[in-house]
Write a protein that holds these residues in place. Structure first.
Motif, PDB file in Angstrom:
ATOM      1  N   THR B  74       0.663  -1.626   0.454  1.00  0.00           N
ATOM      2  CA  THR B  74      -0.029  -0.080  -0.144  1.00  0.00           C
ATOM      3  C   THR B  74       1.029   1.383   0.089  1.00  0.00           C
ATOM      4  O   THR B  74       1.997   1.400   0.965  1.00  0.00           O
ATOM      5  N   ASP B  76      -0.560   4.286   0.956  1.00  0.00           N
ATOM      6  CA  ASP B  76      -1.034   5.188   1.239  1.00  0.00           C
ATOM      7  C   ASP B  76      -1.197   5.820   3.075  1.00  0.00           C
ATOM      8  O   ASP B  76      -1.823   6.143   3.498  1.00  0.00           O
ATOM      9  N   ARG B  77      -0.482   4.684   3.403  1.00  0.00           N
ATOM     10  CA  ARG B  77       0.107   4.953   4.942  1.00  0.00           C
ATOM     11  C   ARG B  77       1.670   5.098   5.347  1.00  0.00           C
ATOM     12  O   ARG B  77       2.407   4.537   5.036  1.00  0.00           O
ATOM     13  N   LEU B 151       1.094  14.591   6.105  1.00  0.00           N
ATOM     14  CA  LEU B 151       0.361  13.650   5.422  1.00  0.00           C
ATOM     15  C   LEU B 151      -0.449  15.102   4.769  1.00  0.00           C
ATOM     16  O   LEU B 151      -1.212  14.293   4.398  1.00  0.00           O
ATOM     17  N   ASN B 152      -0.561  16.134   4.765  1.00  0.00           N
ATOM     18  CA  ASN B 152      -1.259  16.659   4.089  1.00  0.00           C
ATOM     19  C   ASN B 152      -0.436  17.089   2.500  1.00  0.00           C
ATOM     20  O   ASN B 152      -0.204  18.331   1.970  1.00  0.00           O
ATOM     21  N   SER B 156       0.310  14.348  -2.641  1.00  0.00           N
ATOM     22  CA  SER B 156       0.471  13.392  -1.052  1.00  0.00           C
ATOM     23  C   SER B 156      -1.090  12.122  -1.681  1.00  0.00           C
ATOM     24  O   SER B 156      -2.087  12.315  -1.689  1.00  0.00           O
ATOM     25  N   GLU B 157      -0.277  10.789  -1.616  1.00  0.00           N
ATOM     26  CA  GLU B 157      -1.296  10.007  -1.959  1.00  0.00           C
ATOM     27  C   GLU B 157      -1.554   9.319  -0.276  1.00  0.00           C
ATOM     28  O   GLU B 157      -2.616   8.527  -0.523  1.00  0.00           O
ATOM     29  N   ASN B 159      -2.850   8.491   3.264  1.00  0.00           N
ATOM     30  CA  ASN B 159      -4.402   8.851   4.058  1.00  0.00           C
ATOM     31  C   ASN B 159      -4.305   8.076   5.468  1.00  0.00           C
ATOM     32  O   ASN B 159      -5.403   9.276   6.208  1.00  0.00           O
ATOM     33  N   SER B 160      -3.246   7.892   5.883  1.00  0.00           N
ATOM     34  CA  SER B 160      -2.790   7.600   6.852  1.00  0.00           C
ATOM     35  C   SER B 160      -1.802   7.288   7.595  1.00  0.00           C
ATOM     36  O   SER B 160      -1.211   7.612   7.173  1.00  0.00           O
ATOM     37  N   TRP B 182      -5.105   8.867  11.037  1.00  0.00           N
ATOM     38  CA  TRP B 182      -6.254   9.640   9.732  1.00  0.00           C
ATOM     39  C   TRP B 182      -6.114  11.247   9.053  1.00  0.00           C
ATOM     40  O   TRP B 182      -6.236  11.671   9.567  1.00  0.00           O
ATOM     41  N   LYS B 183      -6.041  11.346   7.966  1.00  0.00           N
ATOM     42  CA  LYS B 183      -6.231  12.475   7.091  1.00  0.00           C
ATOM     43  C   LYS B 183      -7.340  13.146   7.897  1.00  0.00           C
ATOM     44  O   LYS B 183      -7.272  14.504   8.142  1.00  0.00           O
ATOM     45  N   ASN B 184      -8.450  11.916   7.088  1.00  0.00           N
ATOM     46  CA  ASN B 184     -10.227  13.516   7.998  1.00  0.00           C
ATOM     47  C   ASN B 184     -10.430  11.732   8.546  1.00  0.00           C
ATOM     48  O   ASN B 184     -10.259  10.870   8.369  1.00  0.00           O
TER      49      ASN B 184
END
Lengths: 85, 184
Positions: B74, B76-77, B151-152, B156-157, B159-160, B182-184
């Motif tokens: 992955t 996204d982490r 994260l922001n 960037s891909e 998410n966490s 987590w970003k959101n």
């Protein structure tokens, strides 16, 4: 020779942090790298240091390592012939 | 940012999402006990230095609490950790192997004379292909803006992230506080 092999097994267990292993778990004739114990390149360097520290053997020729580290038995045979302490 | 799971590990206590896990051992032996209880499928654990064992176990327990599918590549982490003392415990152990009159440098100790080994180990174990970073900071709160920025970041891909403080001074003096954020 058998006594040296048992001692060597114990030293390998301690040097390489095989916390779940006993000397009986190590086949003296099994390959140390690849199959068998599955050692990696850092382990190989630790074994070179073990020979120096415990037996006063400095492996000068890197090519000889392949044969010396074939198995615990081959290591023991090399130690018996070349040890300085 | 949203924290979904949190763990604290000291030499005598393990608190996962507010619940204390009962252990019989303390100090480094407790880390081995935790490994055998909650992982036990990563023999390389025994080759890791104490700092890496601490971070590895903390991440394992967090990810078990999360319960998501693991070991799938992955991007996204991230893994972002920090401490104040870098790899001091292992540095000291290595120094002993190069002391005068007893000069037998240990390659197995030398490879852990960098603290970012722990973030790499967590990423390798879990097939995380995104950011990994280990910062040496004075205080844990200094890590917060770094996490937010990472994260922001534009494009960037992520998410966490697994984030937190992971400190080890010796086998009986360590502290980890890790979170999944987590970003959101």
């Amino acid at each position: 020779m058998e006594e040296l092999i048992e001692q060597l097994k114990q030293q390998i267990i301690e040097a390489l942090n095989f916390e779940d292993m006993t000397p009986a778990d190590i086949d003296a004739n099994a390959p140390l790298f690849g199959e068998g114990l599955g050692l990696d390149s850092i382990d190989a360097l630790e074994l070179i240091m073990l020979l120096d520290r415990e037996y006063g053997i400095k492996l000068a020729d890197p090519k000889s390592g392949k044969e010396v580290f074939r198995s615990v038995r081959s290591m023991a045979e090399y130690i018996q012939k070349n040890r300085t302490k | 940012m949203r924290i979904t799971h949190e763990i604290e590990i000291t030499p005598t206590a393990v608190i996962l999402d507010g619940q204390t896990l009962t252990q019989t051992e303390t100090g480094e032996k407790m880390l081995i006990e935790l490994y055998r209880q909650y992982a036990n499928d990563y023999p390389k654990f025994f080759k890791l230095d104490t700092l890496s064992r601490l971070g590895f176990i903390a991440a394992e327990l967090l990810l078990k609490a999360e319960g998501a599918t693991r070991f799938v590549p992955t991007e996204d982490r991230a893994v972002i950790l920090a401490n104040r003392s870098a790899s001091i415990k292992n540095d000291t152990d290595y120094l002993e192997t190069i002391s005068e009159g007893n000069y037998y440098p240990s390659p197995a100790l030398f490879v852990y004379t960098l603290p970012n080994i722990v973030t790499g180990e967590i990423a390798i174990r879990n097939k995380y292909l995104a950011e990994t970073a280990f910062y040496v900071l004075d205080k844990p709160e200094q890590l917060t803006p770094i996490i937010e920025t990472t994260l922001n970041a534009e494009h960037s891909e992520l998410n966490s992230a697994i984030v937190g403080w992971c400190e080890c001074n010796n086998a009986n003096s360590f502290y980890a506080k890790l979170q999944i954020i987590w970003k959101n």
